[in-house]
Motif scaffolding. Structure first.
Motif, PDB file in Angstrom:
ATOM      1  N   LEU A  73       0.826  -1.209   0.000  1.00  0.00           N
ATOM      2  CA  LEU A  73       0.000   0.000   0.000  1.00  0.00           C
ATOM      3  C   LEU A  73       0.856   1.254   0.000  1.00  0.00           C
ATOM      4  N   ILE A  93      -1.951   5.075  -5.487  1.00  0.00           N
ATOM      5  CA  ILE A  93      -2.260   5.869  -4.298  1.00  0.00           C
ATOM      6  C   ILE A  93      -1.264   7.018  -4.182  1.00  0.00           C
ATOM      7  N   LEU A 150      -1.761  10.312  -6.004  1.00  0.00           N
ATOM      8  CA  LEU A 150      -2.759  11.258  -5.492  1.00  0.00           C
ATOM      9  C   LEU A 150      -2.165  12.204  -4.453  1.00  0.00           C
ATOM     10  N   MET A 151      -0.959  11.889  -4.000  1.00  0.00           N
ATOM     11  CA  MET A 151      -0.352  12.682  -2.924  1.00  0.00           C
ATOM     12  C   MET A 151       0.470  13.818  -3.495  1.00  0.00           C
ATOM     13  N   PRO A 152       0.627  14.890  -2.737  1.00  0.00           N
ATOM     14  CA  PRO A 152       1.421  16.012  -3.236  1.00  0.00           C
ATOM     15  C   PRO A 152       2.891  15.616  -3.392  1.00  0.00           C
ATOM     16  N   ARG A 199       9.726   6.145  -0.560  1.00  0.00           N
ATOM     17  CA  ARG A 199       8.339   6.563  -0.805  1.00  0.00           C
ATOM     18  C   ARG A 199       8.167   8.041  -1.158  1.00  0.00           C
ATOM     19  N   ARG A 255       5.886   9.921  -4.678  1.00  0.00           N
ATOM     20  CA  ARG A 255       4.622  10.642  -4.528  1.00  0.00           C
ATOM     21  C   ARG A 255       4.398  11.590  -5.686  1.00  0.00           C
ATOM     22  N   VAL A 281      -8.427   7.830 -11.575  1.00  0.00           N
ATOM     23  CA  VAL A 281      -9.446   7.896 -10.528  1.00  0.00           C
ATOM     24  C   VAL A 281     -10.730   7.297 -11.065  1.00  0.00           C
ATOM     25  N   ALA A 318      -8.645  13.071  -1.844  1.00  0.00           N
ATOM     26  CA  ALA A 318      -8.742  12.459  -3.169  1.00  0.00           C
ATOM     27  C   ALA A 318      -9.021  10.972  -2.965  1.00  0.00           C
ATOM     28  N   TYR A 348      -9.674   3.843  -1.589  1.00  0.00           N
ATOM     29  CA  TYR A 348      -8.540   4.490  -0.941  1.00  0.00           C
ATOM     30  C   TYR A 348      -8.768   5.985  -0.905  1.00  0.00           C
ATOM     31  N   VAL A 401      -6.986   9.623   0.113  1.00  0.00           N
ATOM     32  CA  VAL A 401      -5.685  10.244   0.320  1.00  0.00           C
ATOM     33  C   VAL A 401      -5.893  11.698   0.714  1.00  0.00           C
ATOM     34  N   HIS A 458      -3.353  14.749   1.776  1.00  0.00           N
ATOM     35  CA  HIS A 458      -1.925  15.111   1.847  1.00  0.00           C
ATOM     36  C   HIS A 458      -1.095  13.838   1.704  1.00  0.00           C
ATOM     37  N   ASN A 459      -0.298  13.478   2.701  1.00  0.00           N
ATOM     38  CA  ASN A 459       0.545  12.285   2.576  1.00  0.00           C
ATOM     39  C   ASN A 459      -0.005  11.088   3.342  1.00  0.00           C
ATOM     40  N   ASP A 460      -1.269  11.169   3.745  1.00  0.00           N
ATOM     41  CA  ASP A 460      -1.884  10.054   4.476  1.00  0.00           C
ATOM     42  C   ASP A 460      -2.858   9.323   3.572  1.00  0.00           C
ATOM     43  N   ALA A 461      -2.795   8.010   3.602  1.00  0.00           N
ATOM     44  CA  ALA A 461      -3.709   7.201   2.800  1.00  0.00           C
ATOM     45  C   ALA A 461      -4.504   6.281   3.724  1.00  0.00           C
ATOM     46  N   GLU A 470      -7.399   2.981   3.733  1.00  0.00           N
ATOM     47  CA  GLU A 470      -8.053   1.945   2.949  1.00  0.00           C
ATOM     48  C   GLU A 470      -9.418   1.658   3.565  1.00  0.00           C
TER      49      GLU A 470
END
Lengths: 245, 90
Positions: free
Chosen positions: A109, A115, A118-120, A228, A232, A239, B17, B26, B28, B30-33, B35
């Motif tokens: 994950l 995933i 989708l992050m900055p 990681r 990003r 989507v 998002a 999922y 999201v 910022h930097n947290d995801a 599930e």
């Protein structure tokens, strides 16, 4: 008033920083007294966790580096030890591989590009700062818990290896809970993994003195988190919308 | 973080998002995801800002054939966690 609010005051921050600087100076001045050196390291790891460096140090990379000072100060008294055995290195790397297999769902994950996209993306210094954090935490924690503590308790204080392993496992696990917010991933599973890691790496350190091997193992364990940040915000974003999500 | 009340109407945060991969949703921020599986995704879907916590709990009770009391407690707890993670707004 909560402890977190109290430590946020500028006066509290000054006290924390000055206290740590004085303790480090004392540790360096009396480097031959290993009990003192380790005690200072343990105390300053806790105190330094509450220092809000981002208020005084703007550079992300420098801030990340400074955050790990408490872990490296003991090296002044303990020096560097590059020995170890082939068995120690093999076990340390094998343990890291087992850890990554056990946590493969989390790793999958964490590194899923769908995933991560989708992050900055973050700035370059943000990304490298995060990589530095996970790398230095691996090195620093092993130096503290599986090198200086082991050498002091096992070699100097002559405690039984089993006791040393249990003590260093406790210090390693508890360290993840210090600071204003503790560890962001402190689930039951992760606590169990930290305890397991402490027991295995503590045993490797006590029985084979392969201190660099456990650093390499820990670096391997932290490697997904280290890479990681650079993944990003990359690639296409796919989507899928269904039923109004 | 303030406690969620039964009459509150939670809505999805603008900063979140989403992506559906296999059977999981999922989120999201910022930097947290995060599930979400079937039940959690259903609750998330109903956080439109137009339904109260009580109404969402009733929907869950109907959809998953559980008692309204159990659904209300579980939904409230889950929504509170999402509020704490800033995935929802009021």
């Amino acid at each position: 008033m909560k402890l977190r609010d109290l430590t946020r005051r500028p006066s509290s921050q000054v006290v924390l920083i000055v206290t740590c600087l004085v303790l480090w100076s004392t540790s360096i001045a009396y480097a031959s007294n290993r009990v003192l050196v380790v005690a200072v390291a343990l105390v300053t790891v806790v105190l330094w966790a509450w220092v809000r460096l981002f208020v005084i140090v703007e550079n992300e990379l420098l801030r990340r580096l400074l955050k790990f000072v408490p872990y490296f100060v003991p090296l002044w008294g303990f020096g560097l030890h590059f020995g170890g055995t082939f068995l120690g290195y093999t076990l340390a790397i094998l343990a890291a591989c087992v850890y990554l297999v056990v946590t493969r769902h989390q790793v999958r994950l964490a590194l899923d590009p769908r995933i991560l996209s989708l992050m900055p993306r973050g700035s370059s210094s943000d990304r490298w700062g995060e990589t530095l954090f996970f790398s230095l935490s691996a090195v620093g924690q092993e130096i503290l818990h599986r090198y200086v503590l082991v050498v002091l308790l096992l070699n100097e204080m002559q405690l039984p290896a089993t006791v040393v392993v249990l003590i260093t496992t406790a210090t390693f696990t508890l360290e993840h809970f210090i600071g204003p917010n503790g560890h962001t991933a402190a689930s039951k599973q992760n606590v169990a993994l930290w305890i397991g890691m402490g027991l295995v790496y503590g045993t490797i350190a006590c029985t084979t003195q392969s201190y660099v091997a456990v650093i390499i193992g820990h670096l391997l364990i932290n490697s997904p988190a280290s890479i990681r940040p650079h993944l990003r915000g990359k690639g296409r974003i796919d989507v899928e919308y269904s039923n109004g999500f | 973080m303030s406690l969620l009340k039964i009459e509150d109407k939670p809505a999805k945060s603008f900063e979140v998002a989403t992506s559906i991969i296999a059977d999981s949703l999922y989120l999201v921020r910022h930097n947290d995801a995060f599930e979400f599986k079937h039940v959690e995704a259903f609750i998330w879907k109903n956080c439109t800002g137009a339904k109260t916590v009580g109404e969402i709990a009733k929907e869950v009770a109907t959809e998953f054939s559980v008692s309204e009391k159990v659904a209300e407690q579980d939904v409230r707890e889950f929504l509170q966690e999402m509020m704490d993670e800033k995935l929802l707004e009021l």
